[in-house]
Design a protein around this motif. Structure first.
Motif, PDB file in Angstrom:
ATOM      1  N   GLY A  58      86.743 -40.718 -34.575  1.00  0.00           N
ATOM      2  CA  GLY A  58      86.801 -39.854 -33.400  1.00  0.00           C
ATOM      3  C   GLY A  58      87.928 -40.226 -32.464  1.00  0.00           C
ATOM      4  O   GLY A  58      88.614 -39.349 -31.910  1.00  0.00           O
ATOM      5  N   ALA A 127      87.872 -37.523 -25.882  1.00  0.00           N
ATOM      6  CA  ALA A 127      86.928 -37.775 -26.971  1.00  0.00           C
ATOM      7  C   ALA A 127      85.479 -37.738 -26.485  1.00  0.00           C
ATOM      8  O   ALA A 127      84.572 -37.409 -27.246  1.00  0.00           O
ATOM      9  CB  ALA A 127      87.230 -39.127 -27.615  1.00  0.00           C
ATOM     10  N   CYS A 150      84.653 -35.872 -29.801  1.00  0.00           N
ATOM     11  CA  CYS A 150      84.244 -36.511 -31.049  1.00  0.00           C
ATOM     12  C   CYS A 150      83.099 -35.750 -31.712  1.00  0.00           C
ATOM     13  O   CYS A 150      82.187 -35.254 -31.037  1.00  0.00           O
ATOM     14  CB  CYS A 150      83.815 -37.948 -30.748  1.00  0.00           C
ATOM     15  SG  CYS A 150      83.104 -38.818 -32.149  1.00  0.00           S
ATOM     16  N   CYS A 287      75.774 -42.838 -33.144  1.00  0.00           N
ATOM     17  CA  CYS A 287      77.080 -42.682 -33.782  1.00  0.00           C
ATOM     18  C   CYS A 287      77.211 -43.690 -34.922  1.00  0.00           C
ATOM     19  O   CYS A 287      76.989 -44.888 -34.733  1.00  0.00           O
ATOM     20  CB  CYS A 287      78.170 -42.903 -32.730  1.00  0.00           C
ATOM     21  SG  CYS A 287      79.813 -43.110 -33.408  1.00  0.00           S
TER      22      CYS A 287
END
Length: 408
Positions: A58, A127, A150, A287
């Motif tokens: 990302g 992001a 992201c 994530c």
């Protein structure tokens, strides 16, 4: 075909800007250590890199799109709503490219400056993403938007949007002042959502929520303690009847899971297992890059280490969490933003778990003990290899060893 005023897939110009990315962010030192099994032995030093560290997909994508935008629109004014990523050198490089920041760090409200922007201007979304109302305001201004949000953040947003559409309140494990968390909270207002959210920083704040759910804390006290993270008009009696848990993607993975479990237990106590689906939802929104870096650090810490160095911005949430993990296992653990913080026998660093206030930074003498010394090294997802390589150089210089000698 992309909307010619809204770009989320770049401009297919990676080849044109690759030389700039290689120059600014790559490191021959890091590449060499990786090719040697992530271990560098030099004199009385053994430096071991974590299995996963540094730029994630990302972040790499966000940096790539920012450079592409400058190449695509050489004569246009380009703005960015806030930090592209939490890395000072990266943001300095954007300034060198003529990209203007509408806010700095966690401070400022970019939407107050939108009147300065017109249809011929370009605005980058970082992001971390941007709140729904900011994006809408930029669209109304008719400017060109380059969205580098992201994909992992977008996945959380989809989950929060679904919670809100079902009438659930989103309980978000994150930092209420963080750009990403603000943007995630705003997703509750999209597409008919109820706009309800509650942000909890840690297990201590979560305990206030679970005490309320169990009837052990009154609504006014809850508002006093957690009002800073509540959506406008939040009423605990009605808004904590049905909740869905989500998170800021860079939080400590184990803590996010614990937050969800604690709230689930409270809901089970209050409503019973047969009714839990009407009152609680939890899906994995952690994530993968954040988890991979935390897992890799834990593996590195399984081996004996004398010193641990964590590299990344002081305002980088994922880097701060790496520093907290490291400090628990290695007493000599240091969080530094870049290699320049190492000057021979002294190191300038922020102790793990301390606030972002620059005044928390300290200088420690004698940071590198007499040898032989085993040093572990990792870096946050916003840290380029160039900074990691510079840190390795400075560590070697502290023992009067040059990188050329060490890598020969």
């Amino acid at each position: 075909m992309q909307d010619q005023k809204y770009y989320r897939k770049g401009f297919k110009m990676r080849g044109e800007i690759q030389h700039l990315l290689d120059r600014d962010y790559q490191s021959a030192i890091v590449d060499s250590i990786r090719s040697s099994g992530n271990i560098l032995e030099a004199g009385d030093l053994t430096i071991t890199l974590a299995g996963e560290f540094g730029f994630c997909y990302g972040v790499d994508r966000a940096v790539d799109y920012a450079f592409q935008a400058r190449e695509k629109f050489p004569d246009k004014r380009i703005f960015i709503t806030g930090d592209m990523i939490h890395n000072a050198s990266m943001n300095d490089r954007l300034v060198e490219l003529g990209i203007e920041f509408l806010s700095e760090g966690f401070e400022g409200r970019p939407d107050e400056k939108f009147d300065e922007i017109g249809p011929e201007d370009v605005v980058l979304l970082p992001a971390f993403g941007a709140p729904v109302e900011w994006v809408n305001a930029l669209r109304e201004r008719g400017c060109i938007i380059v969205d580098t949000t992201c994909g992992s953040v977008l996945s959380v947003w989809k989950r929060v949007t679904r919670y809100a559409q079902k009438g659930f309140t989103s309980v978000i494990h994150g930092k209420y002042y963080h750009e990403e968390t603000k943007a995630t909270a705003s997703q509750t207002e999209k597409e008919g959502g109820n706009g309800k959210y509650l942000i909890v920083r840690n297990l201590e704040e979560t305990a206030h929520v679970t005490d309320f759910i169990r009837g052990e804390l009154d609504a006014e006290t809850l508002k006093e303690r957690l009002g800073h993270g509540m959506s406008p008009g939040f009423e605990p009696e009605t808004d904590l009847v049905s909740v869905g848990v989500a998170n800021q993607t860079t939080m400590l993975m184990t803590e996010t899971l614990a937050v969800g479990k604690e709230i689930q237990k409270a809901m089970l106590d209050r409503y019973g297992e047969e009714n839990i689906a009407e009152h609680f939802e939890l899906f994995d929104t952690i994530c993968s890059a954040t988890q991979d870096r935390q897992d890799a650090l834990m593996q590195l810490l399984d081996q004996p280490l004398d010193v641990m160095v964590v590299i990344g911005g002081y305002n980088s949430s994922n880097t701060n969490n790496l520093a907290i993990i490291a400090e628990e296992k290695v007493p000599r653990a240091f969080h530094i933003p870049d290699g320049s913080c190492i000057e021979g026998d002294s190191i300038r660093h922020k102790p793990a778990g301390t606030p972002l206030d620059p005044a928390q930074e300290i200088v420690e003498e004698g940071w590198l003990p007499d040898g032989p010394v085993r040093i572990g090294l990792t870096a946050g997802a916003s840290t380029p290899n160039s900074q990691i390589g510079r840190a390795v150089e400075r560590i070697l210089e502290a023992r009067n060893v040059s990188a050329e000698e060490a890598l020969a």
